[in-house]
Design a protein around this motif. Structure first.
Motif, PDB file in Angstrom:
ATOM      1  N   SER A 153      98.086  29.100 -29.824  1.00 52.62           N
ATOM      2  CA  SER A 153      97.985  29.653 -28.289  1.00 52.62           C
ATOM      3  C   SER A 153      97.464  28.794 -27.464  1.00 52.62           C
ATOM      4  CB  SER A 153      96.958  30.634 -28.459  1.00 52.62           C
ATOM      5  OG  SER A 153      95.649  30.419 -29.443  1.00 52.62           O
ATOM      6  N   LEU A 154      96.811  27.700 -27.895  1.00 52.73           N
ATOM      7  CA  LEU A 154      96.581  26.743 -26.775  1.00 52.73           C
ATOM      8  C   LEU A 154      97.550  26.054 -26.500  1.00 52.73           C
ATOM      9  CD1 LEU A 154      93.228  24.830 -28.693  1.00 52.73           C
ATOM     10  CD2 LEU A 154      93.384  26.164 -26.357  1.00 52.73           C
ATOM     11  N   THR A 155      98.727  25.794 -27.292  1.00 52.99           N
ATOM     12  CA  THR A 155     100.095  25.107 -26.953  1.00 52.99           C
ATOM     13  C   THR A 155     100.637  26.084 -25.795  1.00 52.99           C
ATOM     14  OG1 THR A 155     100.416  24.193 -29.012  1.00 52.99           O
ATOM     15  CG2 THR A 155     102.210  24.228 -27.675  1.00 52.99           C
ATOM     16  N   ALA A 156     100.522  27.277 -26.210  1.00 56.20           N
ATOM     17  CA  ALA A 156     101.219  28.165 -25.036  1.00 56.20           C
ATOM     18  C   ALA A 156     100.672  28.117 -23.917  1.00 56.20           C
ATOM     19  CB  ALA A 156     101.281  29.706 -25.721  1.00 56.20           C
ATOM     20  N   LEU A 157      99.286  28.132 -23.824  1.00 57.78           N
ATOM     21  CA  LEU A 157      98.519  28.126 -22.440  1.00 57.78           C
ATOM     22  C   LEU A 157      98.741  26.823 -21.908  1.00 57.78           C
ATOM     23  CD1 LEU A 157      95.340  29.795 -24.039  1.00 57.78           C
ATOM     24  CD2 LEU A 157      96.700  30.715 -22.144  1.00 57.78           C
ATOM     25  N   GLY A 158      98.645  25.750 -22.689  1.00 58.94           N
ATOM     26  CA  GLY A 158      99.207  24.595 -22.071  1.00 58.94           C
ATOM     27  C   GLY A 158     100.411  24.257 -21.293  1.00 58.94           C
ATOM     28  N   VAL A 159     101.465  24.919 -22.078  1.00 57.26           N
ATOM     29  CA  VAL A 159     102.663  24.917 -21.514  1.00 57.26           C
ATOM     30  C   VAL A 159     102.805  25.646 -20.227  1.00 57.26           C
ATOM     31  CG1 VAL A 159     105.275  25.518 -22.044  1.00 57.26           C
ATOM     32  CG2 VAL A 159     104.034  24.276 -23.633  1.00 57.26           C
ATOM     33  N   TYR A 160     102.431  26.777 -20.208  1.00 57.49           N
ATOM     34  CA  TYR A 160     102.322  27.709 -19.002  1.00 57.49           C
ATOM     35  C   TYR A 160     101.494  27.058 -17.943  1.00 57.49           C
ATOM     36  CZ  TYR A 160     102.541  32.195 -16.458  1.00 57.49           C
ATOM     37  OH  TYR A 160     102.816  33.410 -15.771  1.00 57.49           O
ATOM     38  N   THR A 161     100.281  26.570 -18.190  1.00 56.38           N
ATOM     39  CA  THR A 161      99.487  26.076 -17.099  1.00 56.38           C
ATOM     40  C   THR A 161     100.194  24.993 -16.486  1.00 56.38           C
ATOM     41  OG1 THR A 161      97.468  26.810 -18.229  1.00 56.38           O
ATOM     42  CG2 THR A 161      97.386  25.268 -16.540  1.00 56.38           C
ATOM     43  N   HIS A 162     100.847  23.985 -17.421  1.00 57.43           N
ATOM     44  CA  HIS A 162     101.297  22.782 -16.770  1.00 57.43           C
ATOM     45  C   HIS A 162     102.693  23.132 -16.019  1.00 57.43           C
ATOM     46  CE1 HIS A 162     102.654  18.701 -16.455  1.00 57.43           C
ATOM     47  NE2 HIS A 162     103.844  19.074 -17.002  1.00 57.43           N
ATOM     48  N   ASN A 163     103.287  24.214 -16.109  1.00 54.27           N
ATOM     49  CA  ASN A 163     104.510  24.652 -15.250  1.00 54.27           C
ATOM     50  C   ASN A 163     104.284  25.894 -14.558  1.00 54.27           C
ATOM     51  OD1 ASN A 163     106.708  22.769 -16.680  1.00 54.27           O
ATOM     52  ND2 ASN A 163     105.588  23.623 -18.429  1.00 54.27           N
ATOM     53  N   LEU A 164     102.939  26.253 -14.222  1.00 52.72           N
ATOM     54  CA  LEU A 164     102.663  27.467 -13.587  1.00 52.72           C
ATOM     55  C   LEU A 164     103.495  27.858 -12.428  1.00 52.72           C
ATOM     56  CD1 LEU A 164      99.391  29.125 -13.663  1.00 52.72           C
ATOM     57  CD2 LEU A 164     100.383  28.755 -11.431  1.00 52.72           C
ATOM     58  N   ARG A 165     103.603  26.681 -11.544  1.00 51.65           N
ATOM     59  CA  ARG A 165     104.144  26.907 -10.221  1.00 51.65           C
ATOM     60  C   ARG A 165     105.697  26.825 -10.349  1.00 51.65           C
ATOM     61  NH1 ARG A 165      99.314  24.402  -9.438  1.00 51.65           N
ATOM     62  NH2 ARG A 165      98.215  25.472  -8.046  1.00 51.65           N
ATOM     63  N   ARG A 166     106.192  26.263 -11.284  1.00 55.11           N
ATOM     64  CA  ARG A 166     107.777  26.328 -11.573  1.00 55.11           C
ATOM     65  C   ARG A 166     108.390  27.139 -12.326  1.00 55.11           C
ATOM     66  NH1 ARG A 166     105.558  21.043 -12.390  1.00 55.11           N
ATOM     67  NH2 ARG A 166     105.983  21.228 -14.489  1.00 55.11           N
ATOM     68  N   LEU A 167     107.646  28.263 -12.780  1.00 53.69           N
ATOM     69  CA  LEU A 167     108.007  29.409 -13.826  1.00 53.69           C
ATOM     70  C   LEU A 167     109.160  30.130 -13.164  1.00 53.69           C
ATOM     71  CD1 LEU A 167     105.134  29.745 -15.949  1.00 53.69           C
ATOM     72  CD2 LEU A 167     107.208  28.488 -16.733  1.00 53.69           C
ATOM     73  N   GLY A 168     110.315  30.490 -13.560  1.00 50.11           N
ATOM     74  CA  GLY A 168     111.184  31.564 -12.700  1.00 50.11           C
ATOM     75  C   GLY A 168     111.507  30.935 -11.418  1.00 50.11           C
ATOM     76  N   THR A 169     111.708  29.696 -11.218  1.00 47.81           N
ATOM     77  CA  THR A 169     112.116  29.226 -10.004  1.00 47.81           C
ATOM     78  C   THR A 169     113.249  28.176 -10.152  1.00 47.81           C
ATOM     79  OG1 THR A 169     110.753  27.134  -9.679  1.00 47.81           O
ATOM     80  CG2 THR A 169     109.818  29.431  -8.675  1.00 47.81           C
ATOM     81  N   ASP A 170     114.222  28.194  -9.356  1.00 46.62           N
ATOM     82  CA  ASP A 170     115.535  27.306  -9.455  1.00 46.62           C
ATOM     83  C   ASP A 170     115.418  26.386  -8.304  1.00 46.62           C
ATOM     84  OD1 ASP A 170     117.446  25.722  -9.919  1.00 46.62           O
ATOM     85  OD2 ASP A 170     118.759  27.442 -10.027  1.00 46.62           O
ATOM     86  N   PRO A 171     115.036  25.200  -8.314  1.00 44.77           N
ATOM     87  CA  PRO A 171     115.047  24.157  -6.788  1.00 44.77           C
ATOM     88  C   PRO A 171     116.401  24.172  -6.152  1.00 44.77           C
ATOM     89  CG  PRO A 171     113.771  23.224  -8.722  1.00 44.77           C
ATOM     90  CD  PRO A 171     114.660  24.353  -9.392  1.00 44.77           C
ATOM     91  N   SER A 172     117.480  24.200  -6.840  1.00 39.51           N
ATOM     92  CA  SER A 172     118.760  24.263  -6.331  1.00 39.51           C
ATOM     93  C   SER A 172     119.314  25.422  -5.426  1.00 39.51           C
ATOM     94  CB  SER A 172     119.931  23.822  -7.460  1.00 39.51           C
ATOM     95  OG  SER A 172     119.478  24.899  -8.381  1.00 39.51           O
ATOM     96  N   GLN A 173     118.383  26.696  -5.977  1.00 40.38           N
ATOM     97  CA  GLN A 173     118.869  27.984  -5.335  1.00 40.38           C
ATOM     98  C   GLN A 173     117.614  28.340  -4.482  1.00 40.38           C
ATOM     99  OE1 GLN A 173     120.187  30.639  -8.366  1.00 40.38           O
ATOM    100  NE2 GLN A 173     121.770  29.289  -8.867  1.00 40.38           N
ATOM    101  N   ARG A 174     116.779  27.509  -4.138  1.00 47.05           N
ATOM    102  CA  ARG A 174     115.625  27.778  -3.064  1.00 47.05           C
ATOM    103  C   ARG A 174     116.121  28.326  -1.823  1.00 47.05           C
ATOM    104  NH1 ARG A 174     110.642  23.774  -3.425  1.00 47.05           N
ATOM    105  NH2 ARG A 174     110.754  24.424  -5.518  1.00 47.05           N
ATOM    106  N   ILE A 175     115.211  29.366  -1.599  1.00 47.18           N
ATOM    107  CA  ILE A 175     115.561  30.285  -0.257  1.00 47.18           C
ATOM    108  C   ILE A 175     114.725  29.542   0.878  1.00 47.18           C
ATOM    109  CG2 ILE A 175     115.665  32.320   1.110  1.00 47.18           C
ATOM    110  CD1 ILE A 175     116.086  33.791  -1.636  1.00 47.18           C
ATOM    111  N   ASN A 176     115.428  28.967   1.869  1.00 45.29           N
ATOM    112  CA  ASN A 176     114.593  28.503   3.119  1.00 45.29           C
ATOM    113  C   ASN A 176     114.650  29.537   4.312  1.00 45.29           C
ATOM    114  OD1 ASN A 176     113.834  25.854   1.608  1.00 45.29           O
ATOM    115  ND2 ASN A 176     115.875  25.214   2.090  1.00 45.29           N
ATOM    116  N   ASN A 177     113.850  30.437   4.080  1.00 43.48           N
ATOM    117  CA  ASN A 177     114.026  31.709   5.077  1.00 43.48           C
ATOM    118  C   ASN A 177     112.529  31.617   5.727  1.00 43.48           C
ATOM    119  OD1 ASN A 177     114.324  33.903   6.800  1.00 43.48           O
ATOM    120  ND2 ASN A 177     115.759  34.889   5.147  1.00 43.48           N
ATOM    121  N   PRO A 178     112.299  31.576   6.954  1.00 39.78           N
ATOM    122  CA  PRO A 178     111.126  31.728   7.557  1.00 39.78           C
ATOM    123  C   PRO A 178     110.447  33.175   7.283  1.00 39.78           C
ATOM    124  CG  PRO A 178     112.747  31.684   9.270  1.00 39.78           C
ATOM    125  CD  PRO A 178     113.259  31.238   8.024  1.00 39.78           C
TER     126      PRO A 178
END
Length: 251
Positions: A153-178
């Motif tokens: 569970s510590l490993t799962a929490l560490g992986v999630y916390t380390h990638n928290l802001r990147r989970l579910g996002t694809d930088p190549s398909q980021r939407i630049n819309n104001p």
């Protein structure tokens, strides 16, 4: 007075408490949280029509805006209008659900819960009082499972916390819309419950694991060639001692 060793008591208390906290973290959708201000400028806006009667909204100059709170867990996501009862939750879907790091965290947490539950059952069997002394091997095996569960569970929490802001996002398909609301994501309450529960699992499992050491049972001074039984009742000189380093499980 004979008693259960402190390491077993610590383990049998901390392990279930850690299991409850990790389980609570797993089922609640507050692993990460973010806020976004959504402007309601369109004359036919659904948000405007649904919130007009409740007086919800923030006026910034001449533009009315809503403050939305988005929260994600391992199996559920929620969206809520701040300071209101408007809240909607749904099972995780889309890129967030397909993210391999989220799937890894899900698998590790489920495995951790199973191992911790099994370890607690073994520990309870090991410290039961149908024998004079605890079953140290069984108790230590349960402790090993609980420690493994805590590390997973510590490993799962560490992986999630380390990638928290990147989970579910694809930088190549980021939407630049104001007009698209930007979410500033940060750790939420369930993540802290998980950290605390995992640490308790490791501590409790360690206490159970190191309780395998057998207590010292002295020999009878009157007959050194005669070993004393585990309950140390065969020699009056030892039985009458108050500082005897032998314990029994009190029922």
């Amino acid at each position: 007075m004979m008693h259960t060793p402190a390491s077993m008591v610590m383990g049998i208390v901390f392990a279930p408490l850690g299991l409850v906290l990790v389980f609570t973290a797993a089922i609640t959708p507050q692993w990460r949280e973010g806020q976004a201000r959504l402007s309601m400028t369109g004359p036919g806006s659904l948000l405007r029509s649904s919130t007009k009667g409740q007086g919800i909204g923030v006026r910034s100059g001449s533009v009315e805006a809503l403050l939305l709170v988005r929260s994600d867990g391992l199996w559920e996501s929620c969206l809520q209008v701040e300071h209101s009862e408007l809240k909607q939750c749904w099972p995780v879907a889309g890129p967030y659900q397909r993210d391999p790091r989220v799937r890894l965290a899900q698998g590790l947490v489920l495995t951790s819960l199973f191992l911790c539950g099994t370890g607690i059952v073994l520990a309870c069997i090991g410290v039961r009082c149908w024998t004079d002394l605890p079953l140290r091997g069984v108790t230590a095996s349960g402790g090993l499972l609980v420690v493994t569960a805590g590390l997973l569970s510590l490993t799962a929490l560490g992986v999630y916390t380390h990638n928290l802001r990147r989970l579910g996002t694809d930088p190549s398909q980021r939407i630049n819309n104001p007009r698209f609301p930007h979410l500033s994501l940060h750790p939420a309450g369930s993540l802290y419950f998980g950290w605390l529960g995992s640490c308790l699992q490791v501590l409790g499992g360690s206490g159970l694991l190191f309780s395998f050491k057998r207590p010292r049972c002295p020999t009878c001074p009157s007959g050194p060639e005669l070993p004393v039984c585990p309950a140390c009742r065969s020699c009056p000189e030892i039985t009458n001692k108050t500082d005897m380093d032998v314990y029994e499980v009190s029922c």
